[in-house]
Design an enzyme around this catalytic site. Structure first.
Site, mmCIF file in Angstrom:
data_model
loop_
_atom_site.group_PDB
_atom_site.id
_atom_site.type_symbol
_atom_site.label_atom_id
_atom_site.label_comp_id
_atom_site.label_asym_id
_atom_site.label_seq_id
_atom_site.Cartn_x
_atom_site.Cartn_y
_atom_site.Cartn_z
ATOM 1 C CG HIS A 266 -1.770 1.172 1.410
ATOM 2 N ND1 HIS A 266 -3.103 1.180 1.096
ATOM 3 C CD2 HIS A 266 -1.501 2.430 1.853
ATOM 4 C CE1 HIS A 266 -3.617 2.368 1.339
ATOM 5 N NE2 HIS A 266 -2.658 3.152 1.809
ATOM 6 C CD GLU A 267 1.688 3.511 3.723
ATOM 7 O OE1 GLU A 267 1.853 4.614 3.150
ATOM 8 O OE2 GLU A 267 0.657 3.261 4.388
ATOM 9 C CG HIS A 270 0.366 6.212 -0.556
ATOM 10 N ND1 HIS A 270 -0.646 6.979 -1.078
ATOM 11 C CD2 HIS A 270 -0.189 5.537 0.491
ATOM 12 C CE1 HIS A 270 -1.768 6.765 -0.384
ATOM 13 N NE2 HIS A 270 -1.519 5.893 0.565
ATOM 14 C CD GLU A 296 -5.584 5.617 0.794
ATOM 15 O OE1 GLU A 296 -4.612 6.396 0.895
ATOM 16 O OE2 GLU A 296 -5.685 4.580 1.471
HETATM 17 ZN ZN ZN Z 1 -2.926 5.239 2.053
#
Ligand code: ZN
Length: 501
Positions: A266-267, A270, A296
């Protein structure tokens, strides 16, 4: 003699220097979360307060006001990156100058105290401890909204900080149909009576192995370790200092593969966005991420749409088996796929599955909007929360730590932030659907370990534009349609049909 730089060039120099200053605060913030010795906490608070004051002075300075006025005057065609830089810099300047200094100080003071009260209230499961602070936070948010004076409702003033240009009415128009369809889908999943145990991803998963496996995955999806790094922290996050320096942090549980692995992925999503911003536009709006919802969308696209797919694990299961030979020896690809995608209502948002997560957000959006408008009194929040939760998810929290006290956001004054999580899911699904159309058989590519074509496509379509287009226009440009809940619903319906019949 060199010619006098234009107003636009001087504006760029001003914005760039402010961004350099802010990057210093961010690196200090990252250090505080990773390596800062406890004894240095006080000095670090002074350092960040000083840098924040200097940055605020630059963001509200009369010199900037003049530069913006001059640059606006000389601004060419409306659609250029240059016009977008001036437009967005003007918007940020107005946000920064409209809120009086007294309210800025009040926010800093109030949120520090409210956070303490919230921690205490959550630990003791006593909403009453947090209630007076929540009341004050809501009033502060109303006062700020009044100063910002949006054309629509007060909520829009706060939403605009995280999702520039969005309004509560627009969000409602996409969340309402999503909520109804997801609640119905959840009822069907539960009615199937089938349970997908997460036993295959529980067991002996040493942290070192998880770090190595996550690192391989980050490399495969195109995270550039010469312009970023990963470290261990108490909470996973991505700290972006522009495309040159992106810090990811993770937390791993040696008995559970999912949280740390998918947290890192997830990171990493980003991080790819930050690394893909245009370096020549550093500090300019066009070199800054579009919105929290778009940000996001990138983390969730990699985490859920790529990372939880069969094809992804067709490629990575052998590498995972090498790291965790005992835990994964007898785990079949099907069992693993089920364990990673099971749907089950739970009380805590951050532990929620891909489907019910959005129901958590719909509830928070309705409640915080009602708090701000005055339709809901802070005193009645626990009751409204529990009733709404039961209606949507079919279960009722036994205490407020499992209910309205679970998230840090409201104690930190972050009203209007929650919807960006679901907007991310929604944008992500819509963008990914388009990527599938344009890039051919993505599943076959993932199964071969080829992820860079997708990363490059996202860079071309999203990363390199920064804030050039408002989020909903960006989504429409990429996909040919305005943001819609349909692609996310299609994806979830497909996944549920596959797993639950
Ligand atoms: Zn996030």
């Amino acid at each position: 003699m060199a010619p006098m730089p234009s107003a636009y060039e001087r504006l760029r120099a001003h914005l760039r220097e402010t961004a350099v200053l802010s990057s210093c605060s961010r690196i200090l913030g990252w250090d505080r979360e990773t390596y800062l010795p406890r004894g240095a906490t006080g000095l670090r608070a002074d350092q960040t307060a000083l840098l924040a004051r200097l940055a605020h002075e630059r963001r509200t300075s009369p010199a900037l006001r003049d530069l913006l006025a001059e640059a606006r005057e000389a601004c060419p065609e409306r659609d250029s990156p240059r016009a977008a830089n001036v437009r967005e810099a003007q918007r940020e300047f107005e946000r920064a100058t409209r809120i009086p200094a007294a309210l800025i100080e009040e926010r800093a003071r109030l949120t520090t105290l409210a956070r303490q009260a919230w921690l205490d209230a959550r630990a003791k499961r006593q909403f009453g401890i947090f209630l007076p602070w929540l009341g004050k936070i809501v009033q502060l948010c109303r006062d700020e909204a009044e100063a910002l004076d949006p054309p629509g409702e007060a909520y829009d003033a706060h939403l605009d900080e995280y999702e520039p240009g969005a309004t509560a009415k627009e969000i409602e128009a996409v969340l309402s149909p999503l909520r109804d369809a997801l609640a119905a889908l959840l009822r069907r999943v539960l009615a199937s009576g089938k349970r997908l145990p997460d036993a295959p991803v529980r067991g002996d998963f040493p942290v070192e192995g998880q770090r190595r496996l996550s690192g391989r995955v980050l490399e495969a999806i195109g995270f550039d370790f010469s312009r970023g790094r990963t470290d261990l922290t108490a909470h996973a996050f991505c700290g972006g200092m522009g495309p040159f320096d992106v810090r990811l942090s993770s937390r791993f549980d040696p008995g559970f593969l999912v949280d740390g692995f998918f947290g890192t992925l997830h990171e990493g999503g980003h991080g790819l966005y930050e690394q893909g911003l245009d370096p020549d536009e550093f500090g300019m709006p066009c070199g800054t991420a579009c919105s929290l919802g778009i940000h996001e969308s990138q983390s969730r696209l990699w985490e859920n749409l790529v990372g939880r797919s069969r094809a992804f694990w067709r490629h990575f299961l052998p590498a995972a088996r090498k790291e965790f030979p005992d835990a994964l020896r007898d785990v079949t690809p099907d069992a693993l796929h089920g364990a990673l995608n099971g749907i089950q209502p739970t009380f805590i948002r951050v532990d929620a599955d891909e489907l019910t997560y959005n129901l958590h957000i719909c509830l928070r959006f309705d409640l915080e909007r009602a708090l701000l408008s005055g339709d809901l009194d802070a005193t009645d929040l626990p009751q409204a929360w529990n009733d709404g939760f039961e209606r949507l998810l079919g279960i009722r929290p036994a205490h407020d730590a499992d209910g309205c006290l679970q998230d840090i956001h409201w104690s930190a004054g972050l009203v209007g932030y929650f919807p960006t999580y679901t907007l991310g899911n929604l944008y992500g699904a819509q963008i990914f659907e388009r990527a599938r159309e344009e890039l051919g058989d993505l599943d076959a590519a993932f199964a071969r370990g080829e992820f860079l074509p997708l990363r490059d496509w996202l860079r071309e379509k999203i990363y390199r534009h920064g804030m050039r287009y408002p989020a909903k226009d960006l989504v429409a440009r990429i996909t040919g349609n305005p943001p819609s809940p349909r692609p996310l619903l299609t994806h979830l319906e497909r996944r549920c049909a596959e797993l639950y019949g």
